[in-house]
Design an enzyme around this catalytic site. Structure first.
Site, PDB file in Angstrom:
ATOM      1  CD  GLU A 273      -2.512  -1.220   2.750  1.00 58.00           C
ATOM      2  OE1 GLU A 273      -3.590  -1.821   2.821  1.00 58.00           O
ATOM      3  OE2 GLU A 273      -1.984  -0.660   3.737  1.00 58.00           O
ATOM      4  CE1 TYR A 318       2.511  14.250  10.966  1.00 59.77           C
ATOM      5  CE2 TYR A 318       2.831  14.952   8.688  1.00 59.77           C
ATOM      6  CZ  TYR A 318       2.090  14.294   9.646  1.00 59.77           C
ATOM      7  OH  TYR A 318       0.923  13.682   9.280  1.00 59.77           O
ATOM      8  CB  CYS A 352      -3.912  34.733  12.714  1.00 63.20           C
ATOM      9  SG  CYS A 352      -4.471  35.921  11.487  1.00 63.20           S
TER      10      CYS A 352
HETATM   11  C1  LIG Z   1      -1.297   5.894   5.230  1.00 61.92           C
HETATM   12  C2  LIG Z   1      -1.328   4.436   4.981  1.00 61.92           C
HETATM   13  C3  LIG Z   1      -0.551   3.897   3.954  1.00 61.92           C
HETATM   14  C4  LIG Z   1       0.406   4.689   3.108  1.00 61.92           C
HETATM   15  O1  LIG Z   1       1.525   5.101   3.797  1.00 61.92           O
HETATM   16  P1  LIG Z   1       2.761   5.765   2.984  1.00 61.92           P
HETATM   17  O2  LIG Z   1       3.742   6.076   4.044  1.00 61.92           O
HETATM   18  O3  LIG Z   1       2.234   6.966   2.316  1.00 61.92           O
HETATM   19  O4  LIG Z   1       3.256   4.742   2.044  1.00 61.92           O
HETATM   20  C5  LIG Z   1      -0.686   2.536   3.717  1.00 61.92           C
HETATM   21  N1  LIG Z   1      -1.514   1.768   4.448  1.00 61.92           N
HETATM   22  C6  LIG Z   1      -2.272   2.268   5.454  1.00 61.92           C
HETATM   23  C7  LIG Z   1      -3.167   1.368   6.202  1.00 61.92           C
HETATM   24  C8  LIG Z   1      -2.191   3.609   5.752  1.00 61.92           C
HETATM   25  O5  LIG Z   1      -2.925   4.097   6.760  1.00 61.92           O
END
Ligand SMILES: *Cc1c(COP(=O)(O)O)cnc(C)c1O
Length: 425
Positions: A273, A318, A352
């Site tokens: 992902e 961050y 602001c």
């Molecule tokens: C945010 C998220 C990602 C993506 O993370 P990256 O650091 O952008 O690769 C993948 N899986 C889940 C469950 C997430 O919450």
């Protein structure tokens, strides 16, 4: 790596000068490079080509429909974390079976939506959620394919706000509870547990935590299989880090080397992902200097821009570092100046809050009101985290492919801002 290059003192997105995009569409504007997105997608695909891998682009990194469509055309599926993202992914692809649905607080309505869409996987984060998915699937006469999101209690060595796989984080099911759940789930209807999911965090620049996490999944996967759950998919989440400043990222192969053999060993197919890795370097934020304001400290300036923390919150939230440099500048490359050159600047917005800054303590070439600046590597968690704070309409988004400039989200108007309240006051 990206396709934003400086030629004859002007910064280009692929074949288009950023000055032209500012003329066409105003500022602040997010500018994305299609070639950069393609390159990074290909890198992940190639690095993991030795095992069956589904790449589910993490929509929250940059949810623009045109970007989602582009990634779908390259062969990506989607990772969504809300009903809104599910709607986006469906509009971009129309194919529920390519979508994995994560999130620690899916509502019943969102679960129904996911079932209707026929998502590939529900990534389930708690016993409570598993019971809810089972109940709703049973009510609607469907079967939900489930991956249990486990919390391996591994420290990925990134910012604490984007660490998600440690015991104290709200995400996932701890490994002891997973065993009990594996047994309990045998009596739940409407679900088929076929996968295990982990997501350790974001901007991870060391592959070792992935290895550690996968090693910790061996026992829970064995338990699940022992209770008759046919675990065939291992979803390793996202988190691959990118370059913000020299040397802070590693190639996709380094992650693959740690991940692929372990997934194979566990007899699983792989789901990834990635979000930031695909789009992070593929976007810049073009902003215009509105005012130059000398600070009370001699030789220091506040460079006040028309982009602010509502457009890009990463520096404020961050402490993230983004390169900032004038779009037009005689210097051949965006390098740090010597201490006796240029000006010392805080690049800030008009909001602001003293926390409203894009960059602090930067030595920049002399800039003046009206100049354009580019904030680099903001393709991920840039526009997607933007807001209307201070009643500021959100920026435009533009996608560049070669010499072609396409507006992919128009700048918000004052009517967009006020419309939802009108007639209700
Ligand atoms: C945010 C998220 C990602 C993506 O993370 P990256 O650091 O952008 O690769 C993948 N899986 C889940 C469950 C997430 O919450």
């Amino acid at each position: 790596m990206d396709h934003f290059v400086r030629r004859d003192g002007r910064l280009f997105a692929e074949g288009v000068p950023l000055t032209r995009i500012a003329e066409l569409h105003g500022t602040p504007t997010y500018v994305y490079s299609e070639a950069t997105i393609r390159t990074h997608f290909d890198r992940v695909r190639e690095a993991f080509s030795t095992i069956e891998t589904h790449i589910s682009y993490s929509v929250k990194a940059c949810p623009n429909l045109a970007i989602c469509r582009l990634l779908q055309s390259l062969g990506a599926g989607f990772d969504v974390v809300s009903g809104g993202e599910l709607a986006r992914a469906l509009e971009a692809s129309g194919r529920g079976e390519e979508i994995v649905f994560a999130g620690v607080g899916k509502t019943d309505d969102e679960i129904r939506f996911g079932l209707r869409a026929g998502v590939f996987f529900f990534n389930v984060e708690s016993r409570d959620e598993l019971i809810a998915v089972s109940r709703i699937a049973t009510e609607t006469g469907s079967t939900a394919r489930v991956a249990l999101r486990l919390n391996p209690d591994v420290d990925p060595g990134t910012h604490r706000y984007i660490t998600t796989g440690k015991r104290e984080n709200k995400f996932g099911i701890d490994l002891v509870a997973a065993r009990a759940l594996a047994r309990e789930a045998t009596s739940l209807g409407g679900i088929s547990i076929e996968g295990v999911h982990v997501h350790l965090g974001s901007q991870i620049t060391d592959p070792a935590p992935y290895g550690e996490a996968l090693d910790r999944l061996r026992e829970p996967i064995a338990d699940l299989r022992q209770f008759g759950h046919r675990i065939q998919w291992l979803n390793v989440g996202g988190g691959f880090g990118i370059f913000y400043r020299g040397g802070d990222a590693i190639p996709a192969e380094s992650f693959a080397k740690v991940i692929v053999p372990r997934v194979r060993d566990l007899g699983c197919r792989l789901i990834l992902e990635p979000g930031r890795f695909i789009v992070g370097n593929a976007g810049v934020l073009v902003t215009r200097v509105v005012r130059m304001k000398p600070s009370s400290e001699a030789g220091r300036f506040f460079v006040v821009c028309d982009a602010a923390m509502n457009d890009l919150i990463r520096p404020s939230l961050y402490g993230a570092w983004h390169a900032v440099w004038p779009v037009e500048c005689a210097a051949a490359s965006d390098v740090d100046l010597r201490p006796d050159e240029g000006i010392l600047a805080d690049v800030v917005g008009p909001i602001c809050e003293s926390g409203d800054f894009l960059a602090k303590d930067r030595r920049l070439p002399a800039v003046a009101s009206g100049d354009l600046l580019a904030v680099r590597s903001v393709g991920a968690y840039g526009f997607s985290m933007s807001s209307n704070y201070n009643s500021r309409p959100r920026a435009a988004e533009v996608l560049v492919s070669g010499d072609r400039v396409r507006l992919v989200r128009r700048r918000e108007t004052l009517d967009d801002l006020l419309g939802p309240e009108r007639g209700l006051e």
